[in-house]
Scaffold this motif. Structure first.
Motif, PDB file in Angstrom:
ATOM      1  N   LEU A  90     -51.643  29.216 -13.862  1.00  0.00           N
ATOM      2  CA  LEU A  90     -51.434  30.426 -13.065  1.00  0.00           C
ATOM      3  C   LEU A  90     -51.456  30.102 -11.577  1.00  0.00           C
ATOM      4  O   LEU A  90     -50.803  30.762 -10.785  1.00  0.00           O
ATOM      5  N   LYS A 143     -43.049  34.698 -12.364  1.00  0.00           N
ATOM      6  CA  LYS A 143     -44.236  35.496 -12.067  1.00  0.00           C
ATOM      7  C   LYS A 143     -44.864  35.127 -10.731  1.00  0.00           C
ATOM      8  O   LYS A 143     -45.929  35.626 -10.386  1.00  0.00           O
ATOM      9  N   TYR A 154     -46.132  35.185  -7.226  1.00  0.00           N
ATOM     10  CA  TYR A 154     -46.269  36.195  -6.176  1.00  0.00           C
ATOM     11  C   TYR A 154     -46.643  35.557  -4.837  1.00  0.00           C
ATOM     12  O   TYR A 154     -46.709  36.225  -3.827  1.00  0.00           O
ATOM     13  N   GLU A 168     -40.889  38.913  -8.105  1.00  0.00           N
ATOM     14  CA  GLU A 168     -42.286  39.335  -8.024  1.00  0.00           C
ATOM     15  C   GLU A 168     -42.984  38.751  -6.801  1.00  0.00           C
ATOM     16  O   GLU A 168     -44.173  38.985  -6.603  1.00  0.00           O
ATOM     17  N   GLN A 210     -44.629  38.416  -3.558  1.00  0.00           N
ATOM     18  CA  GLN A 210     -45.271  39.558  -2.932  1.00  0.00           C
ATOM     19  C   GLN A 210     -46.107  39.135  -1.729  1.00  0.00           C
ATOM     20  O   GLN A 210     -45.851  39.559  -0.607  1.00  0.00           O
ATOM     21  N   VAL A 211     -47.080  38.264  -1.927  1.00  0.00           N
ATOM     22  CA  VAL A 211     -47.999  37.905  -0.844  1.00  0.00           C
ATOM     23  C   VAL A 211     -47.257  37.203   0.284  1.00  0.00           C
ATOM     24  O   VAL A 211     -47.362  37.594   1.441  1.00  0.00           O
ATOM     25  N   LYS A 245     -40.440  43.131  -3.312  1.00  0.00           N
ATOM     26  CA  LYS A 245     -41.887  43.329  -3.163  1.00  0.00           C
ATOM     27  C   LYS A 245     -42.480  42.465  -2.052  1.00  0.00           C
ATOM     28  O   LYS A 245     -43.667  42.547  -1.775  1.00  0.00           O
ATOM     29  N   GLU A 272     -43.956  40.864   1.079  1.00  0.00           N
ATOM     30  CA  GLU A 272     -44.647  41.438   2.236  1.00  0.00           C
ATOM     31  C   GLU A 272     -44.618  40.520   3.452  1.00  0.00           C
ATOM     32  O   GLU A 272     -44.760  40.977   4.572  1.00  0.00           O
ATOM     33  N   ARG A 273     -44.495  39.227   3.208  1.00  0.00           N
ATOM     34  CA  ARG A 273     -44.469  38.295   4.330  1.00  0.00           C
ATOM     35  C   ARG A 273     -43.382  37.242   4.078  1.00  0.00           C
ATOM     36  O   ARG A 273     -43.355  36.639   3.003  1.00  0.00           O
ATOM     37  N   ARG A 275     -57.600  41.801  -6.578  1.00  0.00           N
ATOM     38  CA  ARG A 275     -56.281  41.758  -7.229  1.00  0.00           C
ATOM     39  C   ARG A 275     -56.454  41.794  -8.736  1.00  0.00           C
ATOM     40  O   ARG A 275     -57.341  41.140  -9.288  1.00  0.00           O
ATOM     41  N   TYR A 321     -47.137  45.843 -13.878  1.00  0.00           N
ATOM     42  CA  TYR A 321     -45.734  46.134 -14.138  1.00  0.00           C
ATOM     43  C   TYR A 321     -45.188  45.419 -15.375  1.00  0.00           C
ATOM     44  O   TYR A 321     -45.740  44.428 -15.829  1.00  0.00           O
ATOM     45  N   ARG A 327     -45.121  51.840  -6.785  1.00  0.00           N
ATOM     46  CA  ARG A 327     -43.920  51.719  -7.623  1.00  0.00           C
ATOM     47  C   ARG A 327     -44.242  52.203  -9.025  1.00  0.00           C
ATOM     48  O   ARG A 327     -44.996  51.568  -9.751  1.00  0.00           O
TER      49      ARG A 327
END
Lengths: 967, 212
Positions: free
Chosen positions: A701, A747, A749, A771, A773-774, A796, A798-799, B70, B98, B144
């Motif tokens: 992960l 997956k 992020y 996905e 995101q961060v 999604k 953000e940065r 998180r 999601y 969302r």
């Protein structure tokens, strides 16, 4: 002739012998058939104990073991071989003992089925076959035993249904079929058994309804059908069973309400309906059961208030109503002066109100459980009127106020559960008088003050739990007087000072939990006596100093958590219990090497030594820790290479070695760790290539390899890590292309590849990582080409940081649709052209040092060919346009200004709210060049005044422009 | 009677044997969540409730104070439903659930997540209304809820969420009109597509839940 004579003689002899022997057999069978069959039976049974040893033709059979003969000594009328260790099948030959009145083969190991031939024993009055290994059906032929009074065949493995034919046994007094696997229903014919006194059907799989015909069993005293699957209502007709003393229907699926007719069972002493689905109220009529001693209605869906009064239930000793939905309080007149109630359990209901004062009249009470209700208010000081109380369970309520000092008078008290309430104040010193107190649970309250020294007089105490209060001061010095203490939890209080050395004399102590306090000092040397100790947690305190060497004597230690303290020195004293499963020493100041002796703890699953000053290498012996799941050695001073023996630790799920000085290459055997979910090797001195085998860790992960000296290409096998959430490879020397296989890491992020030597263009496949995101950070590489349009799919994100590369071309319009984007840095590239209009929300610095970007917040684009204007020139143009438009539509401007004023209010509000976040953004955007921050303001300082006035005008211009375009 | 007595005592004993868990409220909340979910691919296997906190569980991220910030269970093939206990995760910033098969109502207690920045419940089987309590999510930027089976109207209270940057409820079964106040003035129409919504709100002309 001679020979002829001889043969005939011989024949005669043989004939004679054979006749003689047959006569013997016949006469034996004739004169006492029973003994013949008994011997047959003996021969068919296995008799390891030898109970049947004297069953021999030599003795008169009436003297044989277990036999009762008829008065004339000719027939056996009773046979009792109970508990004789017999095994084998029950011989059908029993059926020949036709005079038998009693046959007791109970408590043996007889197997096979119940022979249906037993139905021929017409004189049988008692048939006892219980507690054997019998299987098969209950033979219907038993229904032929018309004289049968007692039939007990339970505690076997009998299957099938209860035969209806049993209804024909009209003489039956006792029917025992419990503890079998009988299914089907209770036959209605059971109601024909007018003489029946006891009916035991417990622990079967009987379903269906309880037949209403059961009311025909007028003599019934005991009816037990608990632990079946009976459904439907309790038949009201049972109210006719006037002789009933015991009614046990527990653990069925009975529904409906409790029939008030049960109130007519005036002889009832025991009523157990626990574990059904009964609803409605407890019928008031039950108060008529003046003989009732035990009443259990727990684990049903009963509601309403408790309407039971000991004034009428004068013989009631035990009342269990737990696990229902009962409301209201305990009835005020539950007890009068001379009640016999000694157990009252009403836990897990919805009872409310203050502690029922009238309960104090129940002076015979020994066990009181009011736990898990909604009781509130203070505890009465007269609590000590319950002088016989041994167990007081008031936990999980909302009781408040102090613990009354009178509690010290309850001299029989053994268990006191007060946890999960809102009790305040100190522990009364009077508690020290409770010499029988064994369990004291006060956890999860708001008690304060110091723990009274007197508590250590309670010499019977085995368990103390004060977790989650506000106790302060130090742990009583005399705690060592509690010689029986097994469990001591003082976690999450405000306790300070050192651990009293006398604690080491509580030699029965198994669990010691002092975590989350302000305790200090070092571990007392006396701890060497705590040889039973298997759990010790001291985390989040201020303990210091080196660990006593003698801790190595504690061989039963299984769980140790000393994290977040200031312990120093070596950790080796804690590495000597071979029973360790968890060792957590995170965030101390331990130094020296990691002891290889830890590898003797074969069951170790979690080893956390992060944030210390541990040195040298990871011991190769760790390869023996095959159960290890969590290995965290991060933030130490470890050196050397990762020992290949770690590849034996196949259960590793977390391997955290980051922030050390570990060197060598990243081992390829990591790919064999199939359980690995988190691998952090960041901020070390690893060099060489990233092994492609890492792609085999399919459950990974998080993969963090940043801050090393890794070089070569990023292996394309990274794409096999389809579960990956976080990938950080930044601050290395990775070169070559970003592998397009990364698109399979769907997956992800968080993706950081910054500060490497990556070349080529940004693969458009990155757009498939929807996905993300961060952050997506590709900054400080040598990436060239255009920004792929597909990055506009990262809805999604953000940065986004693409700064310090060699990107050219224009910024794709698609990026403008990234509404989630909070921080953007495209600076220091060769980008040009108009940036998406939505980017006006980002600071100027997001775009600095590019070829020729334009559009807000940068200077506006004047046309595709023209160079962007300087700031002053732009201002001039704006002023010109403003004047022109002012002349054209002055009135319109006035309206617009009014609109703008409203708009400004809104924008000021929202910018205030986002202030803190913006500061963070600025820090991030400007990175290390904080000086530029000021430059930015300097550049604009000359225009600050103008900005205010032009902002509105500018807005106007844009508005009119867009209007024009749309036309 | 001895049996039930013994049982109730055993029960209370069992409860009392695990007191160390009682203020690990975030771990308890997550463990309660786990019990509601069917976890077909064992992604929740590492969720061991006996640990002091849930910070070393996979798919859970904590801050330096060991508070859960998180929860990442997107695309995890989980089904079941959510419960009130999720509201206990007071420090949660990212709730990523999601693309699963989670159904039932969205618990109103999610509105208690004051620090929540992002709530991604898209691609599930949620039904019922969008909780009005979401108006309490003062930190939320990304909400969302698209591709579910949500019904009812868009609560007007959401227009007070000044930080809201992304709001996507497309592909549901919502009705009424689309709010225009606050951040809703800037959301693209695609965020509302494939519902039974009746276009932007016409204040004073028709009620916002017109056609519901």
């Amino acid at each position: 002739m001679n020979s002829e004579m001889g043969t005939t003689h011989m024949l005669h002899l043989i004939l004679l012998f054979s006749v003689l022997s047959s006569v013997h057999v016949v006469t034996h069978g004739d004169s006492s058939t029973d003994s013949y069959w008994l011997l047959r039976i003996k021969s068919l049974l296995s008799d390891p104990v030898g109970v049947l040893e004297n069953w021999s033709p030599k003795a008169k059979f009436c003297t044989w073991n277990g036999l009762t003969c008829s008065d004339d000594q000719t027939h056996v009328v009773g046979l009792n071989l109970s508990g004789s260790g017999l095994s084998g099948l029950i011989p059908a030959e029993f059926s020949h003992l036709t005079s038998l009145q009693t046959l007791d083969l109970s408590m043996n190991s007889l197997a096979g089925s119940v022979p249906h031939e037993l139905g021929q024993l017409q004189n049988l009055r008692e048939l006892l076959l219980y507690s054997n290994l019998l299987s098969g059906n209950v033979p219907p032929e038993l229904g032929l035993l018309k004289k049968l009074q007692v039939l007990r065949i339970g505690d076997n493995s009998l299957t099938g249904q209860v035969p209806r034919d049993i209804g024909g046994l009209t003489e039956l007094r006792v029917l025992g079929l419990a503890y079998c696997q009988l299914n089907g229903t209770i036959p209605a014919e059971i109601g024909n058994l007018k003489q029946l006194k006891s009916l035991d059907l417990q622990k079967n799989s009987l379903g269906g309804l309880i037949p209403r015909e059961i009311s025909g069993c007028e003599e019934l005293q005991n009816f037990a059908a608990s632990n079946n699957m009976l459904e439907g209502e309790v038949p009201a007709s049972m109210g006719n069973l006037k002789s009933l003393q015991i009614l046990n229907l527990a653990n069925n699926s009975l529904s409906g309400s409790i029939p008030m007719d049960l109130g007519r069972l005036f002889n009832l002493k025991y009523l157990n309906l626990l574990g059904n689905r009964l609803n409605g109220e407890v019928p008031v009529e039950l108060n008529q059961l003046s003989q009732l001693e035990k009443l259990d209605l727990s684990r049903n869906n009963l509601s309403g208030s408790i309407n039971l009064f000991a004034t009428q239930l004068t013989n009631l000793q035990v009342l269990v109503l737990s696990d229902n939905f009962l409301t209201g309080n305990i009835p005020s007149n539950l007890c009068n002066g001379n009640s016999n109630l000694w157990q009252l359990f009403v836990a897990r209901n919805k009872l409310s109100g203050k502690f029922p004062l009238d309960l104090l009249n129940c002076s015979s009470l020994q066990e009181l459980d009011l736990s898990d209700n909604e009781f509130e208010g203070e505890l009465p000081s007269e609590l000590d009127k319950l002088e016989n109380l041994t167990d007081l369970l008031l936990n999980n309520n909302s009781f408040s106020g102090n613990l009354p000092p009178e509690i010290g008078n309850m001299s029989h008290l053994e268990t006191l559960f007060m946890f999960h309430n809102m009790i305040t104040g100190e522990i009364p010193v009077e508690i020290g008088k409770l010499q029988r107190l064994t369990v004291l649970y006060l956890y999860d309250n708001q008690m304060s003050g110091s723990i009274p020294v007197e508590l250590t007089n309670c010499s019977s105490l085995t368990e103390i739990d004060f977790f989650g209060n506000q106790f302060s001061g130090s742990i009583p010095q005399t705690i060592g007087k509690l010689k029986n203490l097994v469990f001591l939890q003082l976690r999450q209080n405000d306790l300070s000072g050192p651990i009293p050395p006398s604690l080491g004399y509580c030699t029965k102590l198994q669990k010691l939990v002092l975590a989350d306090n302000k305790l200090s000092g070092s571990i007392p040397l006396t701890f060497r006596f705590l040889s039973e100790l298997f759990l010790i947690t001291l985390y989040n305190n201020s303990f210091s100093g080196p660990l006593p060497e003698t801790l190595s004597l504690l061989k039963n230690l299984r769980i140790i958590n000393f994290s977040h303290n200031r312990f120093t020195g070596s950790i080796s004293p804690l590495s000597c219990s071979s029973n360790l499963t968890v060792l957590d020493l995170t965030n101390n100041t331990f130094s020296g090497p990691i002891p290889s002796s830890l590898s003797l703890s074969k069951h170790l699953t979690r080893l956390r030594l992060a944030h210390n000053f541990l040195t040298e290498t990871i011991p190769p012996e760790f390869g023996n820790l095959t159960e290890l799941n969590f290995l965290d050695l991060s933030f130490n001073n470890l050196t050397g290479e990762v020992t290949p023996d770690l590849s034996n630790c196949k259960k590793l799920g977390h391997l955290l070695l980051n922030d050390n000085q570990i060197s060598g290459t990243i081992p390829s055997w990591l790919g064999t760790l199939q359980e690995l979910g988190e691998l952090d090797l960041s901020s070390n001195s690893f060099h060489g290539k990233a092994p492609p085998e890492i792609g085999n860790c399919s459950r990974l992960l998080k993969l963090a390899l940043h801050g090393n000296n890794l070089f070569g290409e990023i292996p394309s096998e990274i794409g096999s890590l389809t579960s990956l959430n976080v990938l950080t490879l930044h601050k290395n020397n990775f070169s070559g292309l970003i592998p397009s296989t990364i698109q399979q890491c769907e997956k992800l992020y968080e993706l950081r590849l910054s500060e490497n030597l990556l070349t080529g263009s940004i693969p458009s496949e990155l757009g498939k990582l929807t996905e993300l995101q961060v952050i997506l950070d590709l900054s400080k590489n040598f990436l060239s080409g255009e920004i792929p349009f597909s990055l506009g799919n990262l809805m999604k994100l953000e940065r986004l940081n693409l700064s310090f590369n060699r990107l050219h071309g224009s910024v794709p319009l698609s990026l403008g649709t990234l509404t989630s984007l909070l921080m953007l840095n495209l600076s220091n590239n060769h980008l040009q052209g108009q940036i998406p209009s939505t980017f006006s929300r980002f600071p100027l610095s997001s775009f600095l040092s590019n070829g020729g970007l334009c559009g807000p917040p940068l200077a506006p684009c004047l046309g595709p060919e023209k160079k962007p204007l300087s700031n002053t020139a732009a201002a001039g143009v704006i002023v010109a346009i403003v004047f022109a438009s002012t002349l054209i539509c002055l009135g319109l401007l006035y309206v617009m200004l009014r609109i703008w004023c409203n708009w400004k209010k809104v924008s000021v509000l929202s910018s205030d709210a986002g202030h803190e976040q913006r500061r963070e953004e600025e820090k991030w955007v400007y990175g290390e060049a904080m000086g530029r921050d000021f430059e930015y303001w300097k550049v604009n300082s000359s225009q600050v005044k103008q900005q205010i006035s032009t902002a509105c005008i500018f807005q106007l211009k844009v508005d009119t422009e867009t209007v024009d375009h749309s036309f | 009677m001895a049996f039930p007595t013994l049982l109730s005592f055993l029960l209370s004993l069992l409860l009392s044997l695990s007191p160390t868990l009682s203020t690990n409220s975030e771990g308890n909340a997550l463990h309660a969540l786990r019990s509601r979910l069917s976890d077909h691919t064992n992604v929740l296997q590492s969720w061991d409730p006996t640990l002091v906190n849930p910070c070393t569980w996979f798919h859970v991220t904590c801050d330096s104070n060991n508070h859960v910030i998180r929860l990442d269970l997107g695309n995890s093939n989980i089904s079941g439903s959510l419960g009130a206990e999720l509201g206990e995760l007071k420090y949660l910033q990212y709730l990523e659930l999601y693309n699963n098969q989670i159904g039932g109502k969205i618990p109103k207690e999610l509105g208690n997540l004051k620090n929540l920045i992002s709530m991604d419940l898209y691609g599930n089987r949620f039904e019922g209304k969008i909780p009005m309590s979401f108006a309490k999510l003062k930190s939320i930027r990304f909400l969302r809820l698209n591709n579910n089976k949500l019904t009812g109207s868009i609560p007007r209270e959401l227009t007070t969420l000044s930080n809201l940057k992304v709001f996507d409820v497309s592909n549901n079964d919502l009705c009424g009109t689309i709010p225009v106040d606050g951040p809703f003035g800037s959301f693209p129409m695609e965020s509302f597509a494939n519902n039974r919504l009746n276009g932007p709100e016409l204040k004073g002309l028709v009620s916002y839940d017109f056609g519901c």
